[in-house]
Design a protein around this motif. Structure first.
Motif, mmCIF file in Angstrom:
data_model
loop_
_atom_site.group_PDB
_atom_site.id
_atom_site.type_symbol
_atom_site.label_atom_id
_atom_site.label_comp_id
_atom_site.label_asym_id
_atom_site.label_seq_id
_atom_site.Cartn_x
_atom_site.Cartn_y
_atom_site.Cartn_z
ATOM 1 N N PHE A 188 5.914 44.177 17.797
ATOM 2 C CA PHE A 188 4.812 43.287 18.188
ATOM 3 C C PHE A 188 5.245 41.823 18.180
ATOM 4 O O PHE A 188 4.445 40.943 17.852
ATOM 5 C CB PHE A 188 3.621 43.489 17.245
ATOM 6 C CG PHE A 188 3.062 44.882 17.264
ATOM 7 C CD1 PHE A 188 2.287 45.314 18.333
ATOM 8 C CD2 PHE A 188 3.310 45.762 16.221
ATOM 9 C CE1 PHE A 188 1.756 46.592 18.354
ATOM 10 C CE2 PHE A 188 2.787 47.044 16.234
ATOM 11 C CZ PHE A 188 2.013 47.465 17.302
ATOM 12 N N LYS A 189 6.510 41.566 18.544
ATOM 13 C CA LYS A 189 7.025 40.199 18.489
ATOM 14 C C LYS A 189 6.186 39.238 19.336
ATOM 15 O O LYS A 189 5.742 38.186 18.860
ATOM 16 C CB LYS A 189 8.474 40.173 18.976
ATOM 17 C CG LYS A 189 9.116 38.796 18.846
ATOM 18 C CD LYS A 189 10.495 38.751 19.481
ATOM 19 C CE LYS A 189 10.402 38.712 20.989
ATOM 20 N NZ LYS A 189 11.692 38.419 21.651
ATOM 21 N N ASP A 190 5.948 39.579 20.598
ATOM 22 C CA ASP A 190 5.186 38.697 21.483
ATOM 23 C C ASP A 190 3.755 38.516 20.998
ATOM 24 O O ASP A 190 3.194 37.417 21.073
ATOM 25 C CB ASP A 190 5.184 39.250 22.911
ATOM 26 C CG ASP A 190 6.559 39.171 23.560
ATOM 27 O OD1 ASP A 190 7.381 38.353 23.100
ATOM 28 O OD2 ASP A 190 6.805 39.935 24.501
ATOM 29 N N THR A 191 3.166 39.598 20.500
ATOM 30 C CA THR A 191 1.794 39.514 19.998
ATOM 31 C C THR A 191 1.725 38.611 18.777
ATOM 32 O O THR A 191 0.802 37.783 18.645
ATOM 33 C CB THR A 191 1.273 40.909 19.640
ATOM 34 O OG1 THR A 191 1.356 41.739 20.789
ATOM 35 C CG2 THR A 191 -0.173 40.844 19.174
ATOM 36 N N ILE A 192 2.715 38.752 17.881
ATOM 37 C CA ILE A 192 2.735 37.923 16.676
ATOM 38 C C ILE A 192 2.941 36.456 17.042
ATOM 39 O O ILE A 192 2.273 35.564 16.516
ATOM 40 C CB ILE A 192 3.832 38.408 15.712
ATOM 41 C CG1 ILE A 192 3.485 39.789 15.163
ATOM 42 C CG2 ILE A 192 4.025 37.428 14.560
ATOM 43 C CD1 ILE A 192 4.596 40.446 14.380
ATOM 44 N N LEU A 193 3.893 36.207 17.967
ATOM 45 C CA LEU A 193 4.105 34.829 18.418
ATOM 46 C C LEU A 193 2.840 34.244 19.034
ATOM 47 O O LEU A 193 2.474 33.096 18.778
ATOM 48 C CB LEU A 193 5.246 34.789 19.433
ATOM 49 C CG LEU A 193 6.671 34.946 18.894
ATOM 50 C CD1 LEU A 193 7.662 35.068 20.038
ATOM 51 C CD2 LEU A 193 7.039 33.777 18.001
ATOM 52 N N GLY A 194 2.166 35.060 19.864
ATOM 53 C CA GLY A 194 0.922 34.598 20.478
ATOM 54 C C GLY A 194 -0.161 34.360 19.463
ATOM 55 O O GLY A 194 -0.933 33.392 19.562
ATOM 56 N N PHE A 195 -0.232 35.233 18.452
ATOM 57 C CA PHE A 195 -1.253 35.090 17.408
ATOM 58 C C PHE A 195 -1.044 33.795 16.623
ATOM 59 O O PHE A 195 -1.979 33.015 16.419
ATOM 60 C CB PHE A 195 -1.196 36.297 16.471
ATOM 61 C CG PHE A 195 -2.113 36.185 15.277
ATOM 62 C CD1 PHE A 195 -3.482 36.260 15.433
ATOM 63 C CD2 PHE A 195 -1.587 35.996 14.013
ATOM 64 C CE1 PHE A 195 -4.330 36.151 14.349
ATOM 65 C CE2 PHE A 195 -2.429 35.876 12.918
ATOM 66 C CZ PHE A 195 -3.804 35.959 13.077
ATOM 67 N N VAL A 196 0.203 33.581 16.185
ATOM 68 C CA VAL A 196 0.511 32.358 15.431
ATOM 69 C C VAL A 196 0.270 31.124 16.301
ATOM 70 O O VAL A 196 -0.292 30.122 15.847
ATOM 71 C CB VAL A 196 1.970 32.393 14.933
ATOM 72 C CG1 VAL A 196 2.341 31.065 14.271
ATOM 73 C CG2 VAL A 196 2.172 33.541 13.944
ATOM 74 N N ALA A 197 0.685 31.212 17.578
ATOM 75 C CA ALA A 197 0.500 30.073 18.482
ATOM 76 C C ALA A 197 -0.971 29.778 18.711
ATOM 77 O O ALA A 197 -1.386 28.610 18.732
ATOM 78 C CB ALA A 197 1.193 30.353 19.816
ATOM 79 N N SER A 198 -1.777 30.835 18.875
ATOM 80 C CA SER A 198 -3.211 30.612 19.114
ATOM 81 C C SER A 198 -3.873 29.964 17.907
ATOM 82 O O SER A 198 -4.774 29.130 18.055
ATOM 83 C CB SER A 198 -3.904 31.938 19.447
ATOM 84 O OG SER A 198 -3.800 32.843 18.357
ATOM 85 N N ILE A 199 -3.419 30.335 16.706
ATOM 86 C CA ILE A 199 -3.950 29.692 15.491
ATOM 87 C C ILE A 199 -3.567 28.219 15.482
ATOM 88 O O ILE A 199 -4.399 27.340 15.216
ATOM 89 C CB ILE A 199 -3.422 30.405 14.233
ATOM 90 C CG1 ILE A 199 -3.991 31.823 14.131
ATOM 91 C CG2 ILE A 199 -3.780 29.610 12.976
ATOM 92 C CD1 ILE A 199 -3.440 32.633 12.983
ATOM 93 N N GLN A 200 -2.291 27.936 15.803
ATOM 94 C CA GLN A 200 -1.823 26.552 15.829
ATOM 95 C C GLN A 200 -2.563 25.730 16.878
ATOM 96 O O GLN A 200 -2.967 24.592 16.629
ATOM 97 C CB GLN A 200 -0.323 26.522 16.116
ATOM 98 C CG GLN A 200 0.540 27.038 14.989
ATOM 99 C CD GLN A 200 0.697 26.012 13.878
ATOM 100 O OE1 GLN A 200 -0.262 25.616 13.226
ATOM 101 N NE2 GLN A 200 1.919 25.574 13.668
ATOM 102 N N VAL A 201 -2.727 26.316 18.056
ATOM 103 C CA VAL A 201 -3.423 25.614 19.141
ATOM 104 C C VAL A 201 -4.858 25.324 18.747
ATOM 105 O O VAL A 201 -5.389 24.226 18.999
ATOM 106 C CB VAL A 201 -3.376 26.453 20.438
ATOM 107 C CG1 VAL A 201 -4.333 25.895 21.477
ATOM 108 C CG2 VAL A 201 -1.964 26.492 20.994
ATOM 109 N N SER A 202 -5.509 26.277 18.093
ATOM 110 C CA SER A 202 -6.899 26.099 17.687
ATOM 111 C C SER A 202 -7.029 25.078 16.571
ATOM 112 O O SER A 202 -7.880 24.178 16.621
ATOM 113 C CB SER A 202 -7.475 27.451 17.235
ATOM 114 O OG SER A 202 -8.780 27.296 16.748
ATOM 115 N N ILE A 203 -6.176 25.202 15.553
ATOM 116 C CA ILE A 203 -6.263 24.300 14.399
ATOM 117 C C ILE A 203 -5.953 22.864 14.812
ATOM 118 O O ILE A 203 -6.639 21.917 14.406
ATOM 119 C CB ILE A 203 -5.307 24.765 13.289
ATOM 120 C CG1 ILE A 203 -5.794 26.079 12.679
ATOM 121 C CG2 ILE A 203 -5.188 23.704 12.190
ATOM 122 C CD1 ILE A 203 -4.856 26.673 11.649
#
Length: 419
Positions: A188-203
């Motif tokens: 789930f590398k891409d999903t994890i990267l996207g998840f972390v990125a979406s948190i960063q983008v939101s925060i």
């Protein structure tokens, strides 16, 4: 209390209701009563705590308590008491349904974990805002520290919630999760990267739907229309759609035009390249001629008087224009640009207005206009900028100046003809 548990149950049995139906109706009645009690308690406690914090904030000089209210710390804390009441009364409500009781109790404990994380987050945001107001911490990456802490806090809270729901001890659950983490990361590398990125983008509030962004690497230049875990969709101005990986927003550089959209104007930053050969000192006669330009009349009269006084005081020989202080045609033109921009109806007067001369180049002397148009709409912005430069280009001959341009084919033909 025991009599209240089955008060409705006993009554329903006495009127001929079946035992099973009586148990369900009794449970629903108790659950409704609990919800009413929790709602009233939450409302009252929230009001009392908020009033207490507001009164405290009024009496103290520090901004910390004001920031606590802004970040909703009192409101989050107020939910603790109703939650404790619910946890205490749940066994009474589901006395005849142990399986329901176990399910609801687990749900309340999970909510308690989430509530604790909310409180911690609001406290950390308050601390962040307070520290940013102190000169010693203004240049410190406080956001990064808090984000890292909250990532681990949310991860710990998530693991605790899963352990509670599944009934597996936390240590055992964490150990088992660690054993398979390498496989999960690989799959789930891409999903994890996207998840972390979406948190960063939101925060960090980096991108919102509706923002105009420019991402040259992916050929994106338009409005964000969708943000999800894996991708960000941008509708370009030619109506095509560009899809960008969410993690690219934190790994690569892009431009967000929201600051311009929210500001009072859109920047105009463009230069005229003036031929260096045309730059010269102005004679008295030439200065008097330029006084006919209304935007320069007052300026030239004042400057001419100041320069004459200086040269006279220092006994300057003005038979040669180079001596002493003098006006130049390019300097007067720069002042004209500044005056013209300041009286232009489409320029925002509350933002920077500047005409500046840049370092000379092989294409001439750049005279740059730096200002902001009041109208930020693209079409109108381009019209305003074109109108300004139309006028300035046409005004150059009045100052004996010319725009630099490379020789064209017709220039070479004309040269050969004259030879």
């Amino acid at each position: 209390m025991d009599s209240l548990k089955h008060l409705l149950y006993d009554y329903l049995l006495s009127v001929g209701t079946s035992e099973v139906m009586a148990k369900y109706l009794n449970m629903l009645a108790l659950l409704l009563g609990l919800l009413i009690i929790v709602a009233i308690t939450d409302f009252v406690v929230r009001k009392l705590i908020r009033i207490t914090f507001i009164q405290l904030a009024i009496k103290t000089k520090t901004r910390f308590d004001d920031l606590l209210i802004t970040n909703k710390v009192p409101r989050n804390i107020a939910h603790i008491i109703p939650l404790l009441i619910a946890i205490e009364i749940i066994p009474t409500v589901f006395i005849d349904f142990p399986s329901f009781e176990n399910f609801v109790e687990k749900g309340l404990i999970v909510f308690a974990i989430v509530l604790a994380l909310w409180i911690v987050r609001s406290l950390l945001n308050t601390l962040k805002d307070y520290l940013k107001s102190l000169p010693a911490f203004k240049d410190k990456p406080i956001d990064s520290y808090i984000q890292v802490f909250m990532i681990f806090a949310w991860l710990g809270g998530f693991m605790s919630a899963i352990a509670i729901i599944t009934g597996i001890p936390f240590i055992q659950f964490a150990t088992g999760l660690g054993a398979i983490s390498a496989v999960l990361i690989l799959v789930f590398k891409d999903t994890i990267l996207g998840f972390v990125a979406s948190i960063q983008v939101s925060i960090n509030d980096m991108v919102r739907i509706g923002d105009w962004i420019t991402f040259e690497k992916y050929g994106a230049d338009g409005d964000v229309i969708e943000i999800n875990l894996a991708t960000v969709k941008v509708q370009n101005f030619d109506k095509t759609i560009t899809t960008i990986p969410t993690y690219a927003l934190i790994s690569d550089s892009f431009k967000n035009w929201r600051g311009m959209t929210n500001s009072g104007g859109r920047r105009i930053k463009r230069a005229l390249f003036i031929e260096q050969e045309g730059v010269k000192y102005l004679t008295e006669a030439e200065v008097d001629k330029l006084k006919n330009i209304q935007l320069l009349t007052s300026y030239l009269e004042t400057r001419q008087g100041d320069i004459a006084s200086y040269n006279k005081e220092h006994n300057v020989n003005k038979e040669l224009l180079l001596n002493g202080r003098n006006l130049t045609n390019i300097g007067v033109f720069r002042k004209y640009i500044d005056s013209y921009l300041k009286q232009h109806s489409a320029i925002n007067k509350d933002m920077m207005i500047m005409a500046r001369q840049l370092e000379p180049t092989t294409q001439g002397i750049p005279m740059e206009i730096y200002a902001f148009s009041s109208d930020k709409r693209w079409e109108n912005y381009e019209y305003i900028m074109s109108d300004i430069f139309d006028h300035l280009i046409a005004s150059l001959p009045y100052f004996d100046l010319e725009i630099f341009e490379l020789p064209s084919h017709s220039s070479f033909k004309q040269s050969k003809t004259t030879q």
